[in-house]
Design an enzyme around this catalytic site. Structure first.
Site, PDB file in Angstrom:
ATOM      1  N   ASP A 367      11.469 -12.255  26.898  1.00 36.27           N
ATOM      2  CA  ASP A 367      10.214 -11.799  27.498  1.00 36.27           C
ATOM      3  C   ASP A 367      10.532 -10.756  28.557  1.00 36.27           C
ATOM      4  OD1 ASP A 367       7.774 -13.508  26.448  1.00 36.27           O
ATOM      5  OD2 ASP A 367       9.569 -14.733  26.423  1.00 36.27           O
ATOM      6  N   THR A 368      10.415  -9.521  28.128  1.00 33.62           N
ATOM      7  CA  THR A 368      10.982  -8.369  28.811  1.00 33.62           C
ATOM      8  C   THR A 368      10.096  -7.167  28.550  1.00 33.62           C
ATOM      9  OG1 THR A 368      13.229  -9.216  28.533  1.00 33.62           O
ATOM     10  CG2 THR A 368      13.031  -6.843  28.780  1.00 33.62           C
ATOM     11  N   ILE A 369      10.128  -6.179  29.445  1.00 33.15           N
ATOM     12  CA  ILE A 369       9.451  -4.910  29.183  1.00 33.15           C
ATOM     13  C   ILE A 369      10.482  -3.784  29.175  1.00 33.15           C
ATOM     14  CG2 ILE A 369       7.256  -5.671  30.169  1.00 33.15           C
ATOM     15  CD1 ILE A 369       9.326  -3.004  31.984  1.00 33.15           C
TER      16      ILE A 369
END
Length: 550
Positions: A367-369
Site C-alpha cells: 500500500d504505496t503511492i
C-alpha cells in the site's frame, strides 16, 4: 499535441520493424514542455499547476506528495516513509534521497525475546519505526526546490480541511480494511461512516490531519519531529507499549546517497541503493540481458519462464543480503556485476524450474503511492511514498490524523541476518523508484510502481515493453502482467495465451490466472523523446494513477 503516429516515428527507442501495438484503454498523454503522473488525479492536477506557475519538478513533486498523503490516506502519509531520485536538469546528475525512518531506541532483539516473539508483528504498535516522510519533503525542497514547505503543503491542507470526494477505488479499499480500521477508535472515527466505508462521491474530511499539516507548514519538519505532533506520537507510543521515543523522533535525519546503476540495452538504468530492493531490480535486468527476449516475444513461454526464474534468483539474493548498509556489509558491487549475472544465469533451465522460490511471508499489494515529474528544464523526480500495509500499523495517533506505518515489520529477528532489528537501524524496504539515461547522459525515462515485493517485476516488464517491444508508455503500463509470488505461485493476468499457460505448467510453474488488480502494481512512466524532447506519459488504471502533459 502531436499525433500518436508522429510521436512513434520520432521515438528513436522503438525498432522500426516492430508492428503496431493494440490500442490502449486510455489515450496516450504527451506534451512538449512538462509532464506529471501520480496515484490520484487531484495530486496530478496540483503538480501540473505548480509547474505552470513557474515551479520546478521538485516543487511539484512535494506538493503532489502532500496531496497524496490526504487523498490516498490508507497508502501513504506523514506517518510513513519516502524515497526520491532527483535529476538536476542543469548538470544531468541524479541524486538519491533516503527518507526512510529508523528503528526506535527500544527496538532490540532482547525486547522481542522477552515477549517470546520470533517475528516482528505485521501490524500494531510494535511494527512502528520512526516516520521519515516529512523530513524527506523538507530536505528535497531545501536542496533543489524554489518554493517553501509552507507553500507546497497548501493544497494538501485544503483537501484535508475541506474534504475531497471519495472515489470508487478508495471506497473499496477502505471496505477491504474495515476490520482493521474499526479496531482503532481514531481510525474508525475518521474513515468509517456508521461502521462502513464512505460511499463514492461523499466527502472525506480530515480536520485533525489538516491541523497537523498546518503545524508542519508553519514550522517545517522540526515542528513535526520535536513539536506537538512528536509529543503526541511519543506519548501514544509510551502509552501503548511502542518502541519509538521523543528522542528518536528528534534526531531523525534523511540521507543523501548515490544511486546504483547497471547498463541495459545500451542505456543506464538507475535505482535506489540499499536499504531498498533497487539492487534486485537491477539484478533482474542483468539476468534478462543474457537472452534475446525480443526475438522470443512478450507473451511467449520462453520469455515468461526465463523472466520468472531470473526474478526468483534475484529475490534469493535480496532476502540474503539487503539491509541498512550503516549496519551491515551489503555486496552491491557483486550483486550488480555482469560476471555474477552470467554465473547466476547459468543455473536457469528453459525446460524446468531450478530457482528456489522466495519466502511467501510478504505477499500482498504494497500500500504505496508513486509519482513522477519532468519539467521544461529537464529536472525530474521519481518518488515513492508508503505506509507499507493498508492503513500501515492500523494505529492512528489520537488528535493528529497521523496514521503510523508498519515498516518495522520488515526487520528480522534472526541473529545471523543482516536485517536483524537494532535501534537506529533502517529496515529493508521494498520501495524502488527508477530512472533511465541515454548513452549521452540525457534523460530517457523516469518510472516506478507500488506493489510491495512485486515492484521489480513490474518495473522490468514495463521497461521491456518499451525498449524491447515498441510500446508507448501508456501501452507499456496497461499490458497484461505476471508476478511470481511466494511459494512459487505465478499469478498471470488474462492475455497470456492458453497454450503458453499450459506450457509453463509443464515446466513446473504454478500458474494461476488472476483478474488485473493492484497485486500487479500500479506503474507510471514518463519517457522523453530523444529528438523532439516531448514528454510521453503512461499511468496505470489498476490503481488510480493519472497523467497530465502539456
Amino acid at each position: 499535441m502531436m499525433r500518436l503516429s508522429l510521436a512513434l516515428a520520432a521515438l528513436s527507442l522503438i525498432p522500426a520493424t516492430l508492428t503496431a501495438q493494440p490500442p490502449s484503454l486510455r489515450p496516450d498523454v504527451m506534451g512538449p514542455s512538462g509532464a506529471v503522473s501520480s496515484d490520484h488525479v487531484l495530486a496530478s492536477a496540483v503538480g501540473a499547476d505548480v509547474l505552470k506557475r513557474g515551479g520546478n519538478a521538485v516543487d511539484a513533486a512535494i506538493a503532489m506528495a502532500g496531496v497524496l498523503a490526504v487523498v490516498r490516506p490508507h497508502m501513504n502519509g506523514v506517518g510513513g516513509d519516502n524515497f526520491l531520485l532527483i535529476r538536476d536538469g542543469k548538470t544531468g546528475k541524479v541524486y538519491a534521497l533516503n527518507g526512510s525512518g529508523r528503528a526506535g531506541s527500544k527496538a532490540t532483539p532482547a525486547f522481542f525475546a522477552e515477549q517470546k516473539l520470533t517475528r516482528v508483528p505485521g501490524s500494531g504498535i510494535l511494527s512502528v519505526s520512526v516516520p521519515g516522510a516529512v523530513r524527506g519533503w523538507e530536505d528535497a525542497l531545501r536542496r533543489f526546490g524554489t518554493t517553501t514547505l509552507r507553500q507546497a503543503l497548501q493544497p494538501a491542507i485544503r483537501y484535508a480541511d475541506q474534504g475531497f470526494p471519495v472515489s470508487t477505488r478508495l471506497s473499496l479499499d477502505i471496505a477491504g480494511e474495515v476490520k482493521k480500521v474499526a479496531a482503532d477508535s481514531a481510525l474508525a472515527r475518521t474513515f468509517l461512516v456508521n461502521g462502513a466505508a464512505p460511499s463514492p462521491g461523499s466527502l472525506l474530511v480530515q480536520k485533525e490531519l489538516a491541523a497537523t499539516l498546518r503545524l508542519i507548514a508553519a514550522g517545517g519538519a522540526r515542528a513535526y519531529y520535536t513539536g506537538a505532533p512528536a509529543q503526541k506520537i511519543a506519548a501514544f507510543m509510551e502509552r501503548e507499549g511502542g518502541l519509538v521515543t521523543a528522542a528518536d523522533l528528534a534526531k531523525h535525519s534523511s540521507t543523501w546517497q548515490e544511486p546504483i546503476s547497471t547498463t541495459y540495452l545500451g542505456k543506464k538504468v538507475l535505482a535506489f541503493p540499499p536499504n531498498t530492493q533497487g539492487a534486485t531490480f537491477l539484478q533482474m535486468l542483468n539476468l534478462a540481458e543474457l537472452h534475446d527476449l525480443t526475438a522470443m516475444g512478450r507473451t511467449s513461454t520462453d520469455y515468461v519462464h526465463l523472466m520468472v526464474e531470473g526474478a526468483k534468483l534475484a529475490y534469493a539474493d535480496r532476502d540474503k543480503y539487503i539491509a541498512d548498509p550503516a549496519f551491515a556489509t551489503v555486496p552491491v558491487e557483486k550483486l550488480l556485476s555482469k560476471d555474477y549475472a552470467r554465473e547466476l544465469g547459468a543455473r536457469i533451465r528453459k525446460d524446468t524450474i531450478v530457482a528456489e522460490s522466495s519466502d511467501d511471508s510478504r505477499d500482498g499489494n504494497g500500500d504505496t503511492i508513486y509519482l513522477t515529474v519532468v519539467d521544461k528544464d529537464g529536472n525530474a523526480v521519481s518518488m515513492i511514498q508508503s505506509l507499507f500495509a493498508g492503513f500501515g500499523s492500523g494505529r492512528m495517533v489520537p488528535g493528529t490524523g497521523i496514521v503510523l506505518h508498519n515498516r518495522g515489520a520488515l526487520y528480522s529477528l534472526d541473529s545471523s541476518h543482516p536485517n536483524l532489528i537494532a535501534p537506529g537501524k533502517r529496515p529493508f524496504h521494498t520501495l524502488c523508484p527508477a530512472m533511465v539515461l541515454n548513452d549521452d547522459g540525457s534523460l530517457f525515462a523516469t518510472f516506478g510502481s507500488p506493489g510491495g515485493d512485486g515492484q521489480p517485476q513490474t518495473l522490468i516488464q514495463v521497461l521491456n515493453n518499451v525498449l524491447r517491444f515498441g510500446m508507448t508508455p501508456q501501452q507499456a503500463v496497461e499490458a497484461p502482467r505476471w508476478r511470481v509470488f511466494g511459494a512459487g505461485r505465478l499469478g498471470v493476468e488474462p492475455g497470456l495465451p492458453d497454450d503458453v499457460r499450459a506450457a509453463l505448467t509443464r515446466r513446473g510453474q504454478q500458474v494461476n490466472v488472476q483478474p488485473p488488480s493492484a497485486e500487479f502494481g500500479g506503474a507510471q512512466m514518463i519517457v522523453i523523446d530523444r529528438r523532439s524532447k516531448a514528454r510521453l506519459v503512461g499511468s496505470d488504471w489498476r490503481r488510480e494513477a493519472y497523467g497530465i502533459a502539456w
